[in-house]
Design an enzyme around this catalytic site. Sequence first.
Site, mmCIF file in Angstrom:
data_model
loop_
_atom_site.group_PDB
_atom_site.id
_atom_site.type_symbol
_atom_site.label_atom_id
_atom_site.label_comp_id
_atom_site.label_asym_id
_atom_site.label_seq_id
_atom_site.Cartn_x
_atom_site.Cartn_y
_atom_site.Cartn_z
ATOM 1 N N GLU A 288 -33.432 -12.536 -73.623
ATOM 2 C CA GLU A 288 -34.651 -13.041 -72.992
ATOM 3 C C GLU A 288 -34.754 -12.542 -71.549
ATOM 4 O O GLU A 288 -35.806 -12.119 -71.103
ATOM 5 C CB GLU A 288 -34.656 -14.575 -73.027
ATOM 6 N N ARG B 155 -17.892 -17.206 -83.248
ATOM 7 C CA ARG B 155 -18.023 -18.143 -84.376
ATOM 8 C C ARG B 155 -18.185 -17.428 -85.712
ATOM 9 O O ARG B 155 -17.802 -17.973 -86.749
ATOM 10 C CB ARG B 155 -19.163 -19.127 -84.123
#
Length: 170
Positions: A94, A57
Site C-alpha cells: 500500500e 506462517r
Amino acid sequence: MDLTKYLRDVPDFPKPGILFKDITPLLASPAAMQETIARMAKLDFGRVDKVAAIESRGFLFGVPLAMQLGVGFVPIRKPGKLPWKTSRVEYALEYGKDAVEIHQDGVRAGERVLLVDDLLATGGTMGAACQLVEGCGGIVASCVFVVELRFLPGRQRLAPRRVDALIGVA
C-alpha cells in the site's frame, strides 16, 4: 470439523479499522491442525512435485503438507534470509515495496509446485511467490490458503492461476 471456530477476530490490529483474523487458536489445536492439513492434501490439484510456502506462517502449513504429500519443501523468504544463490521478486505494498526470494535451484523446470500461505488478502506476496516459481520454470499447481478474505481482490490478482481456500470470509 468447523475450522472457522478456530479463528479469532482481533479488532484494530495491526492498526485502527482492521479486523485481524488470528489463526493461533487453530495452531494451538492438534485436531484442527491435522484436519487443516488433511483437507489441503485432499484438494484436487493434480500431481505435485514440491510444496513451496511463504515465510513465516505459510511454513506452519507448508512443511506438514509436503510431508503428507511425500514431496519436498521449498521456502520462500524475505530478502537476505536464504544462504544460497537466490532469485528475487519485488512487489508493491500500500505504501512502498517488499520482496521475496527463492533458491535458484529450489524448483526445476517443469515441476508442479503447490504454493501455501495462511491467508489470502490482496494477493501481493503470493503473486510474487508465483513469479518466483514460474521464473525457475516451475508450474503453479495451485495457491492454497487456510483463510481467504473474499472482500479483497487477492483471488483476482492471482488469476489465471488456481486458488483454493479452506475458509472464506465475506
